[in-house]
Design an enzyme around this catalytic site. Structure first.
Site: not given
Ligand code: AMP
Length: 286
Positions: A37, A147
């Site tokens: 994040h 991501g």
């Molecule tokens: P989330 O809080 O899991 O909904 O993720 C929020 C954003 O962070 C989304 O765009 C995800 O794709 C991105 N994200 C989560 N984990 C990763 C990671 N390991 N590498 C890159 N982006 C990530």
């Protein structure tokens, strides 16, 4: 750094930035921050004058038997982490502020949402595209960073933005991994030490597939069989899907070429469902 809860206050802030000619970058999240994040936030800051991080565990993207209630949350810890980053506003609405009584409108991307995660999570992507549309309307970003870990989500959002003429530049950021290769995820917090080892089945499986493809194997059937054996050699793993798809259309492929992405979702010990993905062959630098 400012915390804003109300959509109308967020919109007023964004309009003020636009009047001052500032470019706003948005990073939508569900919180429980990890380095993945934080890298997205830094990427947004490198592209824009102002950065807004939304923190909202969106109920409409969870199915009835999914982990909405136990999804990890720690607002204080998140604010301490984000306080170290180049972030101007955390937009953290409550569900009742986002979904007013009588709410009944949905945005859905039809075809792309039926593949991969869409099969086992039938309501998920309509929830995502609806909330992302709402966030775009509330924050009015010039750029939004997502991501590549959520590879299908990124493809769906790119499609939605193109289809609906939404004036937001969508930027994908590479997967951020732990030193041993595990893709970072808020859901990794669910893993006990034994499950943490089994979770490596995804990233090591991707590495094995890449190795075989680099040695000349192009048959998806052969690679899929090897991958399945590899993942199931880790105790407690159950494959939801492990698919070789075209990186744009998400359609299944039979032969590996430059466009082939391996996308996986694996249940670990019946408790945690993890995803990972990557192009099978090395990509030309853009
Ligand atoms: P989330 O809080 O899991 O909904 O993720 C929020 C954003 O962070 C989304 O765009 C995800 O794709 C991105 N994200 C989560 N984990 C990763 C990671 N390991 N590498 C890159 N982006 C990530």
């Amino acid at each position: 750094m400012e915390i804003i809860n109300k959509p109308q206050e967020m919109l007023a802030w964004s309009r003020q930035q636009a009047q001052q000619g500032k470019r706003v970058g948005l990073v939508p999240t569900m919180g429980f921050f990890h380095e993945g994040h934080l890298r997205l936030m830094r990427r947004a800051a490198s592209l824009c004058d102002r950065v807004v991080v939304s923190l909202f565990v969106n109920p409409t993207q969870f199915g009835p038997n999914e982990d909405l209630d136990r999804y990890p949350r720690d607002f204080e810890r998140d604010m301490a982490l984000v306080g170290q980053e180049p972030v101007d506003v955390v937009f953290a609405p409550t569900p009742d502020l986002m979904y007013l009584p009588g709410y009944q409108t949905e945005v859905s991307v039809k075809q792309l949402s039926t593949h991969l995660c869409g099969r086992s999570r039938p309501v998920h992507f309509a929830g995502v595209t609806t909330v992302v549309t709402k966030l775009f309307n509330i924050v009015q970003p010039n750029t939004a960073v997502f991501g590549e870990k959520d590879f299908q989500q990124l493809a769906i959002i790119r499609r939605m933005v193109a289809d609906l003429n939404i004036p937001v530049n969508i930027v994908g950021h590479p997967i951020v991994r732990e030193p041993d290769g595990l893709a970072m995820s808020s859901r990794n917090a669910y893993l006990d030490p034994a499950n943490r080892s089994a979770a490596l089945s995804l990233s090591t499986g991707l590495a094995k597939v890449r190795e075989a493809a680099a040695a000349g194997e192009r048959s998806v059937a052969a690679l899929a069989q090897m991958l399945e054996r590899h993942i199931h050699s880790f105790a407690g793993t159950k494959i939801d899907y492990a698919s070789f798809v075209d990186g744009d259309s998400l359609e299944a492929m039979e032969t590996v070429d430059d466009r082939t992405v391996l996308a996986m979702a694996v249940h670990i010990d019946g408790k945690v469902r993890l995803i990972d993905n990557g192009y099978v062959l090395p990509q030309q630098a853009a």
